[in-house]
Design a protein around this motif. Structure first.
Motif, short mmCIF file in Angstrom:
data_model
loop_
_atom_site.label_atom_id
_atom_site.label_comp_id
_atom_site.label_asym_id
_atom_site.label_seq_id
_atom_site.Cartn_x
_atom_site.Cartn_y
_atom_site.Cartn_z
N ASP A 1 37.98 0.34 -32.99
CA ASP A 1 38.10 1.69 -33.56
C ASP A 1 39.36 2.36 -33.02
N LEU B 1 41.23 -7.34 -36.92
CA LEU B 1 40.71 -6.19 -37.66
C LEU B 1 40.09 -6.64 -38.98
N TYR C 1 42.43 0.68 -34.67
CA TYR C 1 42.55 1.02 -36.08
C TYR C 1 43.01 2.47 -36.26
N THR D 1 33.53 -2.81 -30.77
CA THR D 1 33.63 -1.77 -31.80
C THR D 1 34.48 -0.60 -31.31
N TRP E 1 46.66 2.27 -36.09
CA TRP E 1 47.27 1.08 -36.70
C TRP E 1 48.45 1.40 -37.61
N ARG F 1 36.10 -6.54 -40.47
CA ARG F 1 35.89 -5.74 -41.68
C ARG F 1 36.54 -4.36 -41.65
N TYR F 2 37.67 -4.26 -40.96
CA TYR F 2 38.50 -3.05 -41.08
C TYR F 2 39.48 -3.27 -42.24
#
Length: 609
Positions: free
Chosen positions: A142, A165, A145, A138, A148, A169-170
């Motif tokens: 994180d 990702l 993302y 995680t 990103w 579930r990003y």
């Protein structure tokens, strides 16, 4: 409205006629079974208890796992404390590796940092040890993302990041791939890469393209390009053995027919062949943990298998000779994704309910007369502990085991859920049996419905719902009624899982079922709707339809909602396990080939350390 139904939105979009389907009917357009032979099957199925019925059977191969399996599963145990202590040391070391990964203060570019984080997550997920590093994963994702949308990416990083990702579930868009698509339709890699590095990038592109949502044309383009590129690489046969093996594995299993422990077992061999990969100390430690963890959990799963084998014998289910005996295979499937030690009840529950469902299916599909089927339904509605006296002994055995199994599963669910879920569960079973009864009546009547009518009934008769619901309720997540309905009826998620299983299953089983007198399938119903179409065109249409529904399913699975992740993951993975069983053939019926190898690999053969 029936408890099971296909929503008008799904069916209406499913059943549009494909273009250019008006082709002359070939000699093989319909499953080959003469009307005289069909009438013979119908007459046999219709004989009442006043006569001795001549029963249809599936001629299923016998149980592959005799008493000698007990001796096998008691060998090579890895549950001793020193193995677990060694695993804990390796877990601690790999957590340190996560903590030491570069951040924005390292002096490296954000693209380089993101790629290192993604590769680390990818390795532990592919090798099936990610459950030990959920917090670290995680934190790593994180970080990725957060940068990103800002940092430049090459194709390899973009494809790897999009897949990882998204699966975690990003909310990431597939449009990131458009930056690497040329006007000629090719996806571009840096010219500085070696040939094998380019192939590795395209392989990551292919893997990313499989996690597609509806209307993502760029993902379809990426999949078509990558599949062609990789198949051409295989034909050249001038690449390293580990990369060759990795390409073949991914092209064969894809995403929907893959399971975590199957992937982990294959990647242990793939990475093990790659000397340049294993020469890195960090990689070597990760691979060592993966192998050790696999063997430790295999020992746990073997221990759990013994009571299932006793359960099967104690209930005399080995005497129900007309049915498929697949309890060991179903248990192996549960172990392929429900890995953790704490989900022992889930694995056992899933295996038993699937085995019982298969026997009930064989009663309704082949062995039972239409009168016996109706009596079975009535007994379930009353929830009688004893079967009707008119049943033959083997159906009596099946009914008693079914009644006991559903009750025991409900008791296990009550311990987790804190309430009695049996009334809800019985409604699910009644809907399933009603759907099977309708199919049996179609055989008796010699009736082939439209594809729309068939799918409306075929979704519940797929058996997904009855094998999913009770095991899910034994997990460590308390589900209120409204949350249950988000993964069970009337959710689109559940509907698409049932529909995908029905579509996939029929493309693998329709010929064998036709030879048993079961003429009704997606293929025969499609051809009835489009009389000038061939069997090949029907299969092409249904395969294309399946791919569309799988995209919708992936969106329903990965979109944000209130369902606990563990519950939704396992509900989804049940669907993937059934897709795996149908990968090459009807693995429910013919488990003496690739499914036998799967059982051996997951339950009987430890990994060489």
């Amino acid at each position: 409205m029936a408890l099971f139904s296909v929503s008008p939105s799904v069916l209406s979009s499913c059943l549009k006629s494909p273009p250019n389907h008006h082709v002359k009917l070939s000699n093989t357009s319909l499953p080959s079974l003469s009307r005289r032979r069909l009438n013979s099957f119908i007459n046999k199925a219709s004989i009442t208890s006043a006569e001795t019925p001549i029963r249809r059977t599936g001629n299923h191969h016998p149980n592959l796992w005799d008493d000698d399996i007990i001796k096998t599963i008691q060998e090579h145990q890895y549950e001793d404390s020193h193995y677990k202590e060694r695993a804990e040391r390796l877990i601690a070391e790999i957590k340190d590796m996560f903590n030491e990964m570069p951040t924005a203060k390292s002096g490296k570019s954000c693209a380089e940092n993101a790629f290192e984080h993604l590769v680390m997550v990818d390795k532990v997920q592919r090798l099936g040890i990610d459950r030990h590093f959920q917090n670290e994963i995680t934190q790593a994702l994180d970080y990725v993302y957060s940068y990103w949308n800002d940092c430049p990416k090459d194709l390899n990083t973009a494809a790897l990041g999009l897949r990882i990702l998204r699966l975690n579930r990003y909310p990431v868009s597939a449009d990131v791939l458009r930056h690497f698509k040329g006007n000629d339709g090719q996806f571009l890699c840096p010219s500085s890469l070696s040939e094998e590095e380019k192939i590795g990038s395209i392989l990551n592109l292919y893997r990313a393209s499989l996690i597609a949502f509806p209307e993502e044309n760029i993902m379809d383009e990426a999949k078509a390009f990558a599949a062609t590129y990789l198949n051409q690489a295989l034909e050249k046969n001038n690449i390293s053995s580990h990369l060759l093996r990795e390409i073949k594995y991914n092209l064969e299993y894809g995403w929907h027919g893959n399971l975590p422990r199957v992937e982990a077992r294959n990647y242990m061999d793939i990475y093990g062949e790659n000397r340049s990969w294993t020469e890195l100390a960090d990689n070597k430690e990760i691979l060592n943990l993966a192998k050790l963890d696999f063997n430790i959990m295999q020992s746990v799963h073997r221990r759990e298998l013994e009571p299932i084998l006793r359960w099967w014998k104690d209930l005399d289910l080995d005497k129900v000779e007309f049915a498929r005996h697949r309890h060991v295979e179903y248990f192996a499937l549960a172990c392929a994704y429900a890995i953790d030690d704490k989900y022992s009840v889930y694995r056992s529950d899933f295996a038993k309910l699937c085995a019982l469902t298969t026997i009930v299916d064989d009663v309704y599909d082949t062995y039972g007369t239409i009168d016996e089927i109706k009596l079975f339904n009535e007994a379930v509605k009353r929830w009688d502990p004893l079967p009707p006296k008119s049943f033959p002994e083997n159906i009596k055995i099946a009914y008693k085991a079914f009644h006991m199994g559903v009750n025991e599963s409900a008791q296990a669910a009550e311990k987790t859920q804190g309430r009695d879920t049996l009334p809800y569960t019985l409604k699910v079973w009644e809907a399933y049996l009603n759907a099977l009864t309708k199919e049996a009546q179609w055989i008796v009547d010699g009736y082939i419905p439209s594809l729309e009518e068939y799918l409306e009934n075929g979704v519940p008769s797929s058996a997904y719902r009855v094998t999913m619901l009770q095991p899910i309720l034994t997990l460590d997540a308390v589900l209120s009624d409204d949350i249950i309905q988000e993964i069970d009826y009337p959710s689109k998620f559940n509907e698409l899982l049932c529909l995908s299983l029905r579509l996939k299953g029929d493309t693998r089983t329709f010929k064998a079922e036709a030879n048993r007198g079961e003429l009704v399938s997606c293929i025969s119903c499609y051809i009835k709707d489009h009389p000038e179409s061939t069997e090949e065109e029907a299969l092409d249409y249904l395969k294309e339809l399946l791919q569309k529904r799988l995209k919708e399913l992936d969106w329903e699975y990965l979109k944000p909602d209130n369902v606990p992740t563990i519950s939704k993951d396992y509900a989804y993975n049940i669907g993937r396990s059934y897709q795996l069983l149908y990968k090459e053939r009807d693995g429910f019926t013919n488990s003496n080939k690739d499914i036998k190898d799967l059982v051996t690999q997951l339950l009987l053969e430890p990994v060489a350390m």
